[in-house]
Design an enzyme around this catalytic site. Structure first.
Site, PDB file in Angstrom:
ATOM      1  N   HIS A 104       0.888  -1.177   0.000  1.00 28.62           N
ATOM      2  CA  HIS A 104       0.000   0.000   0.000  1.00 28.62           C
ATOM      3  C   HIS A 104       0.920   1.220   0.000  1.00 28.62           C
ATOM      4  CE1 HIS A 104      -3.537  -2.474   1.263  1.00 28.62           C
ATOM      5  NE2 HIS A 104      -2.594  -3.199   1.825  1.00 28.62           N
ATOM      6  N   PHE A 105       1.022   1.899  -1.117  1.00 28.97           N
ATOM      7  CA  PHE A 105       1.999   2.991  -1.230  1.00 28.97           C
ATOM      8  C   PHE A 105       1.376   4.383  -1.142  1.00 28.97           C
ATOM      9  CE2 PHE A 105       5.702   0.429  -3.340  1.00 28.97           C
ATOM     10  CZ  PHE A 105       5.973  -0.165  -2.121  1.00 28.97           C
ATOM     11  N   ARG A 106       0.056   4.465  -0.913  1.00 31.38           N
ATOM     12  CA  ARG A 106      -0.617   5.685  -0.414  1.00 31.38           C
ATOM     13  C   ARG A 106      -0.744   6.841  -1.389  1.00 31.38           C
ATOM     14  NH1 ARG A 106      -2.604   2.450   3.236  1.00 31.38           N
ATOM     15  NH2 ARG A 106      -1.397   2.128   5.097  1.00 31.38           N
ATOM     16  N   ASN A 156      -6.574   0.984  -2.221  1.00 31.07           N
ATOM     17  CA  ASN A 156      -7.200   1.835  -1.198  1.00 31.07           C
ATOM     18  C   ASN A 156      -6.441   3.148  -1.009  1.00 31.07           C
ATOM     19  OD1 ASN A 156      -5.147   0.173  -0.070  1.00 31.07           O
ATOM     20  ND2 ASN A 156      -5.957   0.429   1.981  1.00 31.07           N
ATOM     21  N   HIS A 181      -8.841 -10.065   0.342  1.00 32.40           N
ATOM     22  CA  HIS A 181      -8.567  -9.867   1.762  1.00 32.40           C
ATOM     23  C   HIS A 181      -9.728 -10.555   2.463  1.00 32.40           C
ATOM     24  CE1 HIS A 181      -7.336  -7.195   5.344  1.00 32.40           C
ATOM     25  NE2 HIS A 181      -8.243  -8.054   5.769  1.00 32.40           N
ATOM     26  N   HIS A 240      -2.378 -12.471   2.253  1.00 31.51           N
ATOM     27  CA  HIS A 240      -1.929 -12.579   3.649  1.00 31.51           C
ATOM     28  C   HIS A 240      -2.706 -13.595   4.504  1.00 31.51           C
ATOM     29  CE1 HIS A 240      -5.092  -9.632   3.777  1.00 31.51           C
ATOM     30  NE2 HIS A 240      -4.342  -8.566   3.764  1.00 31.51           N
ATOM     31  N   ASP A 245       2.632  -6.772   2.521  1.00 28.81           N
ATOM     32  CA  ASP A 245       1.492  -5.936   2.920  1.00 28.81           C
ATOM     33  C   ASP A 245       1.997  -4.613   3.513  1.00 28.81           C
ATOM     34  OD1 ASP A 245      -1.113  -5.109   3.295  1.00 28.81           O
ATOM     35  OD2 ASP A 245      -1.435  -6.295   5.101  1.00 28.81           O
ATOM     36  N   HIS A 300       1.719   3.850   8.253  1.00 30.17           N
ATOM     37  CA  HIS A 300       0.973   4.921   8.918  1.00 30.17           C
ATOM     38  C   HIS A 300       2.003   5.679   9.749  1.00 30.17           C
ATOM     39  CE1 HIS A 300      -2.905   3.119   7.870  1.00 30.17           C
ATOM     40  NE2 HIS A 300      -2.413   1.963   8.250  1.00 30.17           N
TER      41      HIS A 300
END
Ligand code: DOR
Length: 439
Positions: free
Chosen positions: A58-60, A90, A172, A226, A297, A301
């Site tokens: 997840h690289f945002r 996401n 997921h 995962h 994964d 944050h």
């Protein structure tokens, strides 16, 4: 030209070889290559492996760049020996349309130091986007642990997605209804240890069972992201169709609920950490080929976000900088072999996603390579991390197998602490009919 490296050959042997790379490709692998070359790398004493392909990150970017962005994340990848990644939808906006996918591909072409691919996210009403999106490794479905449009937790909506088209679906797998019910039982409890009790093993198992049932009904290519519980691993051991693959994270192999004592909310992720028994069963499933490969994964944050009290604290931990040394340290301690680490972190991933010409060191394959030092042990230090979030759940762990040099498309992108930030990776292509369990 890389000279005198201990090279992991396609059969799994480690032999001293010279490796010639040209214009993005491996052109020769031989005990001694005499042709003169412009650039020589003396790799004596070091081990050359295919670059890691991390199939869940997840690289945002766009929208959450205060946590991470494609540049910082890809710098962290280069340092960690990760030469390709598959990123999740996401972000903000969500990657649920061709336009959003194109935007990510454009951003990545501008600023990513390594190769990249992006999942398309399923919602309850974007079936045409899911069918047509290109290029993408597949459709990501959050069956649980998600809010908003990316949550698809009703069986009818899930069935509609499984019934339509043939491309890979990655799930997921957590049962949202069970999680919601159990959250009520733990209301007011601020100890993050309850995270693993709320989102318990049964929540993961129920969702995995449902995904398997739908996959079987429609003979639909399914990848289980995962995998975290002994129960799911045992289920797959009993009945895993040839068109189903599964992955596990280093966290679910190496950390368990004891980690809350030292890490608090930094140990909070979805699906949650489990028991030492789950660790053991997952390891055995990986060794036996029930689980096919490894993903980090990587879900950064900020420390300020993580410092909020449970359950306000967000779930997720970073991983791309530590995954290869973590697994190679396991290999050096005798838990698995170096060849298995490469199979789980490169070769099997390339096969499962139909990424052609990657994951093997042989002439004709892409020159995405990592040179690691298996003699030196060094600790994971916060001040050395490149991920924008600036922390790791593995801080203080002493690891070997740290990348000394990383090559993407025959260009050096990282060498002994120095990044070559002008290097750009490429958009990955996915061969649609490369399905089935990798061997
Ligand atoms: O812990 C997690 N964090 N699991 C997910 O599936 C999502 C991720 C995130 O994006 O933060």
């Amino acid at each position: 030209m890389i000279r005198r490296a201990l090279v992991l050959l396609p059969g799994g042997e480690l032999e001293v070889r010279d490796v010639e790379v040209q214009q993005g490709k491996i052109t020769q692998v031989s005990p001694e290559i005499s042709s003169p070359v412009a650039q020589e790398i003396d790799a004596a004493g070091l081990t050359l492996l295919p670059g890691v392909i991390d199939p869940q990150v997840h690289f945002r970017e766009p929208g959450l760049e205060h946590k991470e962005d494609l540049f910082t994340a890809s710098c962290a990848c280069a340092k960690g020996g990760v030469t390709s990644f598959l990123e999740m939808p996401n972000t903000r906006p969500l990657t649920t349309s061709q336009a959003a996918l194109n935007d990510k591909l454009h951003r990545a072409a501008e600023k990513c130091l390594v190769n990249h691919g992006f999942f398309i996210g399923a919602t309850v009403d974007n079936l045409p986007d899911l069918r047509q999106a290109n290029p993408t490794p597949g459709i990501k479905i959050f069956m649980g642990s998600m809010q908003g449009a990316l949550l698809v937790d009703q069986e009818a909506a899930l069935e509609a997605i499984f019934a339509e088209g043939s491309r890979l679906i990655a799930v997921h797998a957590e049962d949202q209804a069970r999680i919601a019910e159990r959250r009520q039982q733990f209301l007011g409890n601020k100890n993050p240890v309850v995270h693993s009790q709320i989102q318990d093993n049964q929540a993961a198992l129920s969702a995995t069972q449902l995904a398997l049932r739908l996959s079987r009904k429609y003979q639909r290519r399914l990848h289980i992201l995962h995998l975290s519980t002994a129960e799911e691993a045992e289920l797959l051991r009993q009945e895993k169709p040839a068109w189903v693959t599964a992955e596990v994270t280093p966290q679910h192999l190496l950390l368990n609920t004891k980690a809350y004592e030292t890490l608090g909310t930094l140990a909070q992720m979805n699906p949650p950490l489990r028991s030492p028994y789950d660790n053991e069963v997952l390891w055995q499933a990986l060794l036996d080929g029930v689980i096919d490969f490894i993903a980090t994964d990587h879900a950064p944050h900020t420390l300020a976000e993580k410092a909020q009290e449970y359950p306000q604290s967000p779930s997720g931990m970073p991983g791309v900088e530590t995954s290869l040394p973590l697994m190679l340290t396991q290999a050096m301690q005798g838990r698995c072999t170096i060849a298995q680490v490469t199979k789980w972190m490169s070769t099997a991933v390339a096969r499962a996603y139909g990424i052609l010409n990657k994951g093997v060191i042989a002439p004709g394959y892409d020159a995405d390579l990592v040179l690691v030092d298996l003699d030196t042990y060094r600790p994971v230090l916060r001040q050395e991390l490149l991920t924008k979030c600036g922390w790791s759940p593995f801080e203080g762990w002493t690891l070997t197998g740290w990348p000394v040099l990383t090559i993407v498309g025959s260009q050096v992108v990282y060498e002994r602490g120095k990044l070559y930030t002008d290097v750009r990776g490429r958009a990955l292509r996915f061969e649609a009919d490369a399905v089935g369990t990798p061997t």
